[in-house]
Scaffold this motif. Sequence first.
Motif: not given
Length: 918
Positions: A712-732
């Motif tokens: 999903l993160a390959f698409n920049p729109g999805n990447a931004l959604r992941i950031v907005e929904e708190g996905g960075v801490p989960a992936l970290v």
Amino acid sequence: MSRRVRRKVARKGKEKVVLPSYPEIEDEVSCPMQNGIVDWTGLPDDTVIQLFSCLNYRDRASLSSTCKTWRVLGISPCLWTSLDLRAHKCNDTMASSLASRCVNLQKLRFRGAESADAILHLRAQNLREISGDYCRKITDATLSVIVARHESLESLQLGPDFCERISSDAIKAIALCCPKLKKLRLSGIRDVQADAINALSKHCPNLTDIGFIDCLNIDEMALGNVLSVRFLSVAGTSNMKWGVVSHLWHKLPNLVGLDVSRTDIGSAAVSRLLSSSQSLKVLCALNCPVLEEDSNFAPRKYKNKMLLALFTDIMKEIAFLLADITKKGNNVFLDWRNSKNKDKNLNDIMSWIEWILSHTLLRIAESNQQGLDVFWLKQGASLLLTLMQSSQEDVQERAATGLATFVVIDDENASIDCGRAEAVMRDGGICLLLNLAKSWREGLQSEAAKAIANLSVNANVAKAVAEEGGINILAGLARSMNRLVAEEAAGGLWNLSVGEEHKGAIAEAGGVKALVDLIFKWSSGGDGVLERAAGALANLAADDKCSTEVAVAGGVHALVMLARNCKFEGVQEQAARALANLAAHGDSNSNNAAVGQEAGALDALVQLTQSPHEGVRQEAAGALWNLSFDDRNREAIAAAGGVEALVALAQGCSNASPGLQERAAGALWGLSVSEANSIAIGREGGVVPLIALARSEAADVHETAAGALWNLAFNPGNALRIVEEGGVPALVHLCSSSVSKMARFMAALALAYMFDGRMDEYAMIGTSSESVSKSVSLDGARRMALKHIEAFVHTFSDPQTFGAAAVSSAPAALAQVTEGARIQEAGHLRCSGAEIGRFVSMLRNTSPVLKACAAFALLQFTIPGGRHAMHHASLMQNGGAARLLRAAAAAATAPLEAKIFARIVLRNLEHHQIEPSL
């Protein structure tokens, strides 16, 4: 893979015909031969009749229609003295069609209320014995009419399930209509009142065997008036007044055997009955808690009397009865059966003992009580095996059912007691069961196959079954026209197919074709047989060679038919699991594409993801996951509503089992390989549930959630959604803490996609698709992500080996780094040209961390031996990656990891012989 256990629960003319093998008649049959072809019409009449006698009534009637001679022989009175209707649905029409053959019928076995109603249409007025089971719905009216039409009845048995709708009124009707009655055994009557018992005493002077089993109330005083009774069983009956019993029943002048098993009788009543009765020889008190808990009770020897209880040696007790026959008492039943001294009274007693033991042992096994391990291991198992050799068919059946039942610990989770199962094997039980399964009697075939199936959950027993020829026997039974036999045989093949070593043998025995045919044969009205057949095919489909055989036999069509049409969740689950396993061999056969191209397959699987049953949803998602590896299937799944259905599934499985979570995320991972599907998943709200699943505690869920988020993160729109929904801490968190290297790897790649600059450009143009962007700090998220990506790459950077590789270009030094950095499972990943191109571009990124991460990723994708390494190397050649790799390897400002990894990737490209011309 999974398995299940169960508690209860010819051609016409002169053409070549294959009949079942019946060892008991093989030596007596001699068939005329012409050019190697059997001329069946030339057989002697008595031989044909003997063959007919080994068939069930439907096959017998069918074979009789082949020619005039056989039609006449097929209605011979000797063939129709007994009839077993249990195997097939018998209604009024079927019974009427058999009536002309049943003039001399004497013995009848039936199952269920509908068959009971149909008995009258047989017009078998000379019936002597009737035995029925599954009698819960039989009413007083039905039973009264049956006995009124069969005045010559000598034996009536209904059970062992409860006859809930039969009352004392029906018992009075039995007494009035059947004056020749000798044996009456009824189970689960609510109230057996005095007037009913008195009627039996008055009108049935020859009644010697009475069984009121598992009843609620019995009038004890009235039973004391049935002077003709020799054998009496009140096993499992509650509310007994044992004081009354002990003071009255010992006066019964002819009482030889009394069964009080599974009741609350105490030691005082037992002692009084044994000491006071002049005629009593056998008192059976198995599983009587009050008696067993009385520490003061010491069973003493009563002259010519025996007590059968859990705390006595049952074989030795019975041996006292056979003092003139048996010597050692190891198997008194076998000594009795082989005895030349045929004493009628002794035979009656031993036959009754066999009956009550088989009944009580089965009931004890069904209750699955704790604390009986010693009894089962020392006595119970050997008793059941001995009873399986009885001449009484119903005793054999119950003993086989008892073996199938007593080994089961947990029916739902298919758990059996290994000690009990191996005890059966040590005592020769496997050979006994297989011999029963080869019997021409379908009732024995069914129960023996059930026992073999349950015992085969144990790997050692399964091996013994296979070595003794059990696979061929079960494959043969799976072709039976008797649904119950076919069902139990399919269950045996299901459990045996769990073992990898048995799959090939099942296929060689014709088991695959037999299982597929079962699905077509019982496509409606056979949920049990369908679940077992689909379950066995699912296990077999996990093997590459067997998977091909399943497809060739028509298994794809059969399983899709079940997934589309069957409403029973067990069948749906196993059908979906089988389709998932068929689709799992995309690299070695065409089954993946074949399943996807089967009409209605993908629509059915998408629908099953919405099932209320978790197991069905899990297997359907697993099937869609495997199918999504095929490009055409991937788009067809999306067209069938798969994106919406799988996003909804992921949203609703936060509290589900790890298996469902893994497959839901895995199916989204597979679909998201397509950019259009990836965008659709983001638009449908798939980001939030995937982030939630990334926080799971299960490593398998980590992998699939991280894989989906990476795509999903390959698409920049999805990447931004992941950031907005708190996905960075989960992936970290995944990147740094998961026990799965693959989960950490894909989480790092997802973070790298998100912060290689493309999302920044998208965020500057506008907000994410449908809503106003949330207030987030991209800089803070970037710093956090890069920090953990760097730490992840460092875990594969051993200073000593990197130092050696930095000062030397020797292949050995680079090979050592490669082995330390290799993530074995990453070799199964397949990337598109766009994805490879993005990592190549990342080598020019201003961030040293992303350069090292990109080089590390390209290393994983090109390591020789990886499933798709050649594919990735070809993409890199076509993209001119070698030039950028050389630049990265030589860059003075690049981190050491990026340099070393880039050199290894160049070496991998050379290995694949695709060095591009610059």
